[in-house]
Enzyme design. Structure first.
Site, short mmCIF file in Angstrom:
data_model
loop_
_atom_site.label_atom_id
_atom_site.label_comp_id
_atom_site.label_asym_id
_atom_site.label_seq_id
_atom_site.Cartn_x
_atom_site.Cartn_y
_atom_site.Cartn_z
N ASN A 8 0.91 -1.10 -0.04
CA ASN A 8 -0.03 0.00 0.02
C ASN A 8 1.07 1.10 -0.05
O ASN A 8 1.58 1.57 0.90
CB ASN A 8 -0.95 0.06 1.11
CG ASN A 8 -1.83 1.18 1.25
OD1 ASN A 8 -1.89 1.98 0.37
ND2 ASN A 8 -2.66 1.24 2.35
N LYS A 15 3.12 0.83 3.14
CA LYS A 15 3.03 -0.02 4.03
C LYS A 15 3.15 -1.47 3.33
O LYS A 15 2.80 -1.39 2.30
CB LYS A 15 1.43 0.07 4.69
CG LYS A 15 1.33 1.22 5.53
CD LYS A 15 0.05 1.30 6.14
CE LYS A 15 -0.14 2.54 6.58
NZ LYS A 15 -1.66 3.13 6.57
N ARG A 92 -2.61 -2.13 -3.59
CA ARG A 92 -3.70 -1.22 -3.10
C ARG A 92 -3.80 -0.10 -4.22
O ARG A 92 -3.06 0.66 -4.12
CB ARG A 92 -3.78 -1.03 -1.97
CG ARG A 92 -5.16 -0.27 -1.56
CD ARG A 92 -5.19 0.01 0.12
NE ARG A 92 -6.45 0.78 0.40
CZ ARG A 92 -6.78 1.53 1.30
NH1 ARG A 92 -5.73 1.47 2.08
NH2 ARG A 92 -7.93 1.86 1.52
N HIS A 181 -13.08 2.14 0.17
CA HIS A 181 -12.86 1.02 1.22
C HIS A 181 -13.69 -0.13 0.91
O HIS A 181 -14.01 -1.01 1.62
CB HIS A 181 -13.71 1.61 2.69
CG HIS A 181 -12.81 2.68 3.51
ND1 HIS A 181 -13.44 3.55 4.00
CD2 HIS A 181 -11.66 2.98 3.54
CE1 HIS A 181 -12.75 4.28 4.81
NE2 HIS A 181 -11.45 3.97 4.36
N GLY A 213 -10.03 7.04 8.48
CA GLY A 213 -11.16 6.97 7.20
C GLY A 213 -12.57 6.52 7.52
O GLY A 213 -12.33 5.40 8.20
N ARG A 242 -10.94 14.31 8.17
CA ARG A 242 -11.57 14.78 6.90
C ARG A 242 -13.22 15.28 7.50
O ARG A 242 -13.71 14.48 8.40
CB ARG A 242 -11.87 13.52 6.13
CG ARG A 242 -10.65 13.29 5.11
CD ARG A 242 -10.73 12.13 4.28
NE ARG A 242 -9.82 10.96 4.64
CZ ARG A 242 -9.74 9.96 4.11
NH1 ARG A 242 -10.85 9.56 3.43
NH2 ARG A 242 -8.84 8.88 4.53
N GLY A 331 -10.67 0.43 13.23
CA GLY A 331 -10.36 0.85 14.45
C GLY A 331 -11.31 1.35 15.41
O GLY A 331 -11.36 0.88 16.51
N GLU A 334 -14.35 -1.41 15.68
CA GLU A 334 -13.88 -2.63 16.39
C GLU A 334 -13.55 -2.74 18.12
O GLU A 334 -13.85 -3.29 18.66
CB GLU A 334 -12.66 -3.39 15.59
CG GLU A 334 -13.25 -3.97 14.23
CD GLU A 334 -11.82 -4.24 13.62
OE1 GLU A 334 -10.87 -4.67 14.32
OE2 GLU A 334 -11.92 -4.16 12.51
N GLU A 385 -7.81 -5.48 5.57
CA GLU A 385 -8.01 -5.32 4.03
C GLU A 385 -6.62 -5.84 3.34
O GLU A 385 -6.62 -6.34 2.05
CB GLU A 385 -7.54 -3.74 4.17
CG GLU A 385 -8.96 -3.12 4.23
CD GLU A 385 -8.97 -1.66 4.33
OE1 GLU A 385 -8.46 -1.05 5.36
OE2 GLU A 385 -9.30 -0.84 3.33
P1 AMP Z 1 -7.91 2.34 11.17
O1 AMP Z 1 -7.98 3.69 10.38
O2 AMP Z 1 -9.14 1.49 11.16
O3 AMP Z 1 -6.65 1.68 11.67
O4 AMP Z 1 -8.30 3.15 12.77
C1 AMP Z 1 -7.45 4.10 13.55
C2 AMP Z 1 -8.53 4.65 14.69
O5 AMP Z 1 -9.28 3.65 15.46
C3 AMP Z 1 -7.75 5.47 15.59
O6 AMP Z 1 -7.26 6.90 15.03
C4 AMP Z 1 -8.52 5.55 16.82
O7 AMP Z 1 -9.26 6.80 16.43
C5 AMP Z 1 -9.30 4.23 16.89
N1 AMP Z 1 -8.98 3.19 17.80
C6 AMP Z 1 -8.10 2.46 17.83
N2 AMP Z 1 -8.03 1.78 19.07
C7 AMP Z 1 -9.28 2.06 19.69
C8 AMP Z 1 -9.73 1.93 21.06
N3 AMP Z 1 -9.33 1.13 21.79
N4 AMP Z 1 -10.85 2.72 21.23
C9 AMP Z 1 -11.20 3.74 20.49
N5 AMP Z 1 -10.76 4.12 19.20
C10 AMP Z 1 -9.74 3.27 18.89
#
Ligand code: AMP
Length: 398
Positions: A8, A15, A92, A181, A213, A242, A331, A334, A385
């Site tokens: 990516n 990455k 990607r 996505h 995102g 964003r 993030g 989940e 992903e």
């Molecule tokens: P991603 O782009 O899917 O990697 O998501 C990253 C985002 O997930 C981070 O900027 C956080 O805002 C959120 N995140 C990660 N861990 C946690 C957590 N334990 N509780 C709440 N938000 C989280």
């Protein structure tokens, strides 16, 4: 065992992962790595392999140097692309326009078509293409496959894809909703369908991909019918940095009254807005802590985020008529039970009943967080992903 190298390539980072396409969604990949701050004096290379993390601070002037350095380090660790049984390289690619609706083998012709698509994704596609060119030069004996973020949504109904602006302009400049996505939304759909006894054609669901995102999709009988990101990944939900959907008139106002340039507005809305613009942080863990510490800005940010999420969720519930499942992923989706609770609060009359204790104690893998009698099931589904890309690449190259 054979692997796929998944790449990516972004504007200032690369990455990569070496993935077994038959792995599970929550399995750790054989190798994961990050080249970051390309073009800055203090860049970095991090590789995780065999449970160990190898970190280096380096100056990485460009993508070529980044790939060379990463592959040399992988070789040193005994897990280089030429040392392992790697079947193919998966790239990607953010924007496939209306041309690419499936993964494609990358040759000169395809790469030059990708160049023609740059105006549709000027922030993303050039870096994707840089990555493809360098990786093809360094690993010429492997097939390289492009997997597109837009592909899953390529058959959106026109009623959802068309913007209400002049037909001739729309057509000449390829202005329409593409959605992004897609690899994640498609992967989640596959994971969700495994939870049901009925075939995919009989299931309606909504996926909320809430990461830095964020995007939502409404899927009827296995086919997406709407999604929140648009011609670019700026539209829709409030995101980490964003703004999501705003009145387009604000852009004229920023230009005419504030005197911002078009590039300045682009940067403002993509990098300095969303949760970061509202509360000063794009990490939901900080936002919750700030709220505990009494920050009104953080509370407002969360309220704005949830309101916009529910606007879109409600619209998808109406469009689908019957919703069999809602999936939270990425993030925030989940990991944040508070956000999930706020997103689905008071929807019992619409058939959505969250089970608070299941929601608070989510474990590994796909988890049901609704009550057993909830007409709409709610799940937390971990996205992956890179694995999804590896699986698509593996299917294409056999
Ligand atoms: P991603 O782009 O899917 O990697 O998501 C990253 C985002 O997930 C981070 O900027 C956080 O805002 C959120 N995140 C990660 N861990 C946690 C957590 N334990 N509780 C709440 N938000 C989280």
């Amino acid at each position: 065992m054979s692997y796929v190298l998944v790449i990516n390539s972004g504007s200032s980072s690369i990455k990569f992962q070496i993935v077994d396409p038959s792995a599970g969604a929550t399995d750790t990949p054989l190798v994961s790595g990050l080249v970051e701050k390309i073009g800055e004096f203090r860049g970095g290379l991090t590789i995780k392999h065999n449970g160990e993390k190898h970190e280096h601070v380096l100056t990485i002037p460009n993508h070529t140097a980044g790939f060379k350095r990463a592959f040399a380090e992988l070789d040193r660790l005994g897990c280089g692309p030429t040392q392992l049984d790697i079947n193919a390289v998966g790239h990607r690619i953010v924007h496939g326009g209306t041309i690419f609706s499936e993964p494609v083998l990358l040759d000169e012709t395809v790469v030059s078509t990708l160049r023609e698509l740059i105006p549709l994704a000027p922030l993303h596609n050039p870096a994707n293409i840089d990555g493809i060119e360098v990786a093809r030069r360094l690993l010429p004996n492997l097939p390289h496959v492009g997997v597109f973020d837009t592909a899953y949504f390529s058959d959106l109904p026109d009623s959802a894809a068309v913007y209400a602006i002049e037909k001739s302009l729309r057509e000449e400049y390829h202005i329409r909703r593409y959605g992004f996505h897609g690899t994640s939304h498609e992967f989640i759909a596959g994971e969700l369908h495994k939870q049901f006894d009925q075939p995919a054609e009989e299931i309606n669901h909504i996926t909320l991909h809430l990461g830095n995102g964020a995007s939502a999709s409404a899927v009827r009988g296995g086919k997406p019918i709407d999604t929140s990101m648009g011609m670019t990944p700026l539209e829709g939900l409030v995101m980490g940095t964003r703004c999501g959907s705003i009145d387009p008139g604000i852009i004229f106002h920023l230009y005419r009254e504030v005197g911002l340039s078009i590039d300045g507005i682009d940067k403002l809305l993509n990098k300095r807005s969303g949760m970061k613009g509202l509360a000063g942080s794009n990490d939901f863990r900080d936002i919750h802590q700030m709220i505990k510490d009494g920050s009104q800005d953080a509370q407002l940010a969360l309220d704005v985020y949830v309101t916009q999420l529910r606007r879109i969720l409600g619209s998808y519930m109406i469009q689908l008529g019957r919703v069999d499942a809602i999936a939270f992923t990425a993030g925030v989706g989940e990991n944040d039970p508070v956000l999930r609770r706020l997103a689905l609060a008071d929807l019992e009359n619409f058939g959505v009943k969250l089970d608070d204790s299941r929601n608070e104690s989510v474990g590994e893998g796909v988890q049901l967080i609704s009550t057993d009698d909830s007409p709409t099931r709610v799940y937390v589904v971990p996205t992956n992903e890179e694995l999804a890309i590896a699986q698509k690449v593996d299917r294409l190259v056999g």
